[in-house]
Design an enzyme around this catalytic site. Structure first.
Site, mmCIF file in Angstrom:
data_model
loop_
_atom_site.group_PDB
_atom_site.id
_atom_site.type_symbol
_atom_site.label_atom_id
_atom_site.label_comp_id
_atom_site.label_asym_id
_atom_site.label_seq_id
_atom_site.Cartn_x
_atom_site.Cartn_y
_atom_site.Cartn_z
ATOM 1 N N GLU A 384 1.096 -1.480 0.045
ATOM 2 C CA GLU A 384 0.155 -0.432 -0.444
ATOM 3 C C GLU A 384 1.078 1.259 0.269
ATOM 4 O O GLU A 384 0.293 2.416 0.645
ATOM 5 C CB GLU A 384 -0.725 -0.262 1.219
ATOM 6 C CG GLU A 384 -2.391 -0.800 1.162
ATOM 7 C CD GLU A 384 -3.143 -1.112 2.138
ATOM 8 O OE1 GLU A 384 -2.733 -0.264 3.320
ATOM 9 O OE2 GLU A 384 -4.500 -1.364 2.113
ATOM 10 N N ASN A 439 -4.891 -5.018 -2.110
ATOM 11 C CA ASN A 439 -5.730 -4.845 -1.039
ATOM 12 C C ASN A 439 -6.213 -4.192 -1.271
ATOM 13 O O ASN A 439 -6.968 -2.978 -1.753
ATOM 14 C CB ASN A 439 -5.297 -4.134 -0.163
ATOM 15 C CG ASN A 439 -3.573 -4.511 0.265
ATOM 16 O OD1 ASN A 439 -3.179 -5.458 -0.055
ATOM 17 N ND2 ASN A 439 -2.640 -4.075 1.152
ATOM 18 N N TRP A 519 -7.515 -10.504 5.539
ATOM 19 C CA TRP A 519 -6.978 -9.446 6.561
ATOM 20 C C TRP A 519 -7.784 -9.954 7.540
ATOM 21 O O TRP A 519 -8.499 -9.197 7.654
ATOM 22 C CB TRP A 519 -6.638 -8.323 5.736
ATOM 23 C CG TRP A 519 -5.932 -7.501 6.884
ATOM 24 C CD1 TRP A 519 -6.014 -6.454 7.782
ATOM 25 C CD2 TRP A 519 -4.558 -7.516 7.334
ATOM 26 N NE1 TRP A 519 -5.304 -5.954 8.553
ATOM 27 C CE2 TRP A 519 -4.133 -6.385 8.135
ATOM 28 C CE3 TRP A 519 -3.422 -7.649 6.094
ATOM 29 C CZ2 TRP A 519 -3.213 -6.006 8.080
ATOM 30 C CZ3 TRP A 519 -2.119 -7.965 6.490
ATOM 31 C CH2 TRP A 519 -1.869 -6.907 7.164
#
Length: 756
Positions: A384, A439, A519
């Site tokens: 990220e 993500n 996650w």
């Protein structure tokens, strides 16, 4: 011979500033045992104020086991995040990076009598050390212990990036045949010295013995036949490899490692292959911390984590967002998990050249220290990294540099990176690494659940030649919250279940996803967070931070992934019900499930993993619900109550709720002049300072939510900590049609109305 000693007890510890390096034992300091973290409590209390600074550990060394002429090394498996090691007041080594091992030869600093080991550990923010910011607590401490190593003058190298001094690699050259390459690195080799390599099978039987004259780099190659492959969780077969350093039939030093014979590849249309077998990688991400321990874990805790992941039925783990313990990598080799290992280049890039050098150093340590682990198939170069803003030329070049480094150091593994939803599908970053993952939190932070498959299908159609995975997906589920009509943001176990039921289904329908990682496997500490009434943690785990409670979704994935029979009644913690009839949901890998109420058959149903029984009647008082399938039985009890049980529902703090229409009635098309009266808040203030003021916090959270087009929480901005909004302004991604600069000027003008 090599002698290895753990220095666990009788350490003296202080947070108090020291004007000089401690060279005596101050008995007024706290006595601690390693592993130790000073943030094991304040790093998980949600006050965003965990102690970050310099602390000292001091201990008198007992060198009774030292032989004459032996070299003495101090080994620090990890110290977060900067560390200096002193012997009798003299600096032996300094190290930057909180997750990798380093050593120091302390022989020349030792005295004949008392020797004092002093270690300064510092976890405060430093511009040149990664991670710069992230959604987890940066625990400080000597959280993986400290060791002493005694070796003779001639020994296997201990000084190269914390590596073993022994590297083993192999390539499959035919059916049950492989070429093995061995490198042993020797310090101060003598003319008559030999390195004796021995390869053992899993039953300790000698498979090959090779002798070579000892050199700085002692290399050997051999072809083995009738090899047993390392086939992941199906058959994690490991060979032992030993290197002995021999002089005139005397063993001077020895090192041991293990090796798994395997080859792998990724097909963009089909997925991951292990030894030619199509093996969809489906698993979890893992943070290493625990309740009231922080990162200070022993082998026992690492083993328990791996056992829970194996019980889940996963076959892959993304070890986020830093180098993990050697204990855990060893266990992954033994259990057959396919591992994604990465460095903490996360969330924000610091443009300083020294920061990039730190990235390079941490990548070298990760690879050199973990080269021999069969479980590791992927090196991750970032996570990220554009969450704080768009890609830029320097960031892209830094990523390319890291990718080149990975392939230079280890041509046998693949590189990867974890992107974030906001990064454009067309961005050049998406072409850098061998494989790629994203993500995505559609259905939690933004958008709808169905946006996940829309995005994935669009990317796959745009880039059919790129192997795509999901590196993170999840939502918060707090075990005390329950809802008959669950919605995103209610933190209920029931919404978390709906979300993951959707995600596991769409993943199953897309076998071309090379790997998917939930996650997270476990809730984890983040002191900046205060969400859902549970302060100091991220609650997206399948299991609670203390590892005591498996949430419903644990059993959902177990029903999909495990080969063992699974049967689980959901919402057992939603025990008090204010309805005459309820819906009962069951997870199972059986094709049929029977449901009973107080021993009476309600219905027998066929379904695919998720069995929903509607309009199940509750008696007055208590009703026992029983499910049966495949020889298994699961039972729970629901109580019929007159009023809904209030603690099941989160009462949201409105001041912490972001909205997406903040500018509906405000003209922000014109840039306002930037003024900076220091008596009032402005974009020059840190995120932490602004968020401490309720009025300023409301302006910041709601404005940035509108700017980005997604609901934000105060705690999400608190992760940015000591950064200023001015410094972050050019990095904050604005939704289409929104002038980011104009909104930043508007935010500044609103903050300038709020007195500090």
């Amino acid at each position: 011979m090599r002698n290895y000693m753990k220095l666990e007890t009788n350490w003296l510890f202080t947070k108090e500033p020291q004007t000089d390096v401690p060279v005596t034992l101050n008995e007024s300091w706290e006595t601690v045992t390693l592993p130790h973290s000073w943030n094991r409590y304040d790093g998980q209390d949600g006050k965003a104020d965990f102690y970050r600074g310099k602390c000292w550990y001091v201990k008198e060394l007992d060198l009774a086991g030292r032989k004459p002429a032996a070299r003495v090394y101090v080994e620090v498996p990890a110290a977060s995040s900067a560390c200096e090691v002193y012997i009798n007041g003299q600096k032996a080594v300094e190290h930057e990076g909180g997750y990798s091992l380093f050593r120091a030869d302390i022989t020349s600093y030792l005295k004949d009598e008392e020797n004092i080991l002093s270690i300064m550990v510092n976890n405060e923010h430093q511009d040149q050390i990664y991670p710069q910011m992230a959604d987890f607590t940066f625990y400080g401490g000597l959280y993986r212990g400290v060791n002493l190593i005694y070796v003779p003058e001639t020994h296997f190298d201990l000084d190269y990036y914390g590596s073993q001094g022994l590297i083993v690699s192999s390539s499959i050259t035919g059916e049950k045949q492989a070429k093995v390459t061995l490198h042993a690195y020797v310090e101060n080799p003598g003319e008559s010295d030999q390195v004796l390599f021995t390869i053992y099978d899993q039953d300790k039987k000698e498979t090959a013995v090779i002798s070579r004259p000892a050199e700085k780099d002692t290399a050997a190659e051999i072809t083995l036949t009738d090899i047993h492959l390392w086939q992941g969780v199906e058959d994690p077969y490991l060979y032992g490899v030993e290197a002995l350093l021999v002089r005139h039939n005397e063993v001077l030093d020895e090192v041991h490692t293990r090796h798994g014979f395997r080859e792998f590849s990724v097909d963009p249309q089909k997925g991951f292959y292990l030894n030619g077998v199509l093996t969809p990688l489906r698993g979890v991400s893992r943070h290493q911390d625990r309740l009231d321990l922080g990162n200070a874990l022993t082998y026992k805790e690492h083993l328990e984590d791996a056992q829970l992941i194996r019980e889940l039925g996963a076959n892959t783990i993304r070890l986020a967002h830093y180098q993990h313990s050697q204990d855990f990598y060893d266990i992954c080799d033994e259990m057959g998990f396919v591992i994604w290992a990465e460095i903490p280049f996360i969330s924000s890039m610091n443009p300083l050249p020294a920061a990039h050098e730190n990235c390079i150093s941490q990548m070298k340590e990760l690879i050199f220290q973990n080269y021999n682990h069969a479980s590791i198939c992927f090196w991750g170069i970032s996570n990220e990294i554009t969450i704080g803003g768009d890609s830029n030329p320097q960031l892209t070049e830094n990523l390319k540099d890291l990718n080149r480094l990975v392939h230079e150091l280890d041509p046998g593994r693949l590189s990867t990176m974890a992107q974030v939803s906001q990064l454009s599908m067309e961005d050049e970053q998406n072409q850098i690494t061998d494989v790629l993952s994203y993500n995505h939190y559609f259905g939690w932070y933004q958008g709808k659940m169905t946006d996940n498959e829309k995005w994935l299908d669009a990317f796959h159609a745009m880039h059919p030649g790129r192997a795509l995975g999901i590196s993170e997906y999840g939502c918060e589920g707090i075990i005390t919250y329950h809802n008959d009509d669950p919605k995103a943001g209610d933190y209920s176990e029931e919404y978390q279940a709906l979300y993951h039921e959707h995600m596991v289904k769409i993943i199953n329908e897309r076998p071309w996803l090379w790997a998917t990682h939930i996650w997270n496997m476990f809730d984890f500490g983040c002191d900046a967070r205060d969400e859902g009434g549970v302060a100091g943690r991220n609650n997206k785990g399948l299991v609670t931070l203390d590892r005591k409670v498996k949430k419903d979704i644990f059993y959902l994935y177990q029903s999909y992934w495990s080969k063992n029979p699974v049967l689980h009644i959901c919402s057992k913690r939603y025990a008090k019900r204010a309805q005459d009839k309820i819906t009962v949901k069951i997870y199972s890998n059986s094709p049929e499930v029977e449901l009973f109420a107080d021993g009476v058959l309600v219905e027998k149903k066929s379904a695919d993993h998720v069995f929903v029984f509607e309009n199940v009647s509750l008696n007055d008082g208590f009703t026992t619900i029983t499910a049966k399938a495949g020889g298994l039985t699961d039972t729970t009890c629901f109580e019929k109550v007159t009023e809904p049980y209030a603690p099941y529902v989160l009462v949201e703090d409105e001041s912490d709720t972001g909205v997406t229409n903040w500018f509906d009635d405000v003209d922000v098309t014109q840039k306002r002049p930037l003024t900076f009266d220091e008596a009032y808040f402005s974009i020059k203030d840190t995120m932490n300072d602004i968020l401490k003021n309720d009025e300023a916090s409301s302006v910041l959270v709601n404005s940035i939510s509108s700017m980005m087009g997604m609901k934000l929480k105060k705690s999400m901005l608190a992760i940015m900590g000591s950064q200023t909004l001015e410094g972050m302004s050019s990095k904050l991604p604005a939704k289409e049609g929104v002038d980011g600069e104009a909104i930043i000027s508007y935010i500044n003008s609103e903050l300038q109305k709020i007195k500090k």
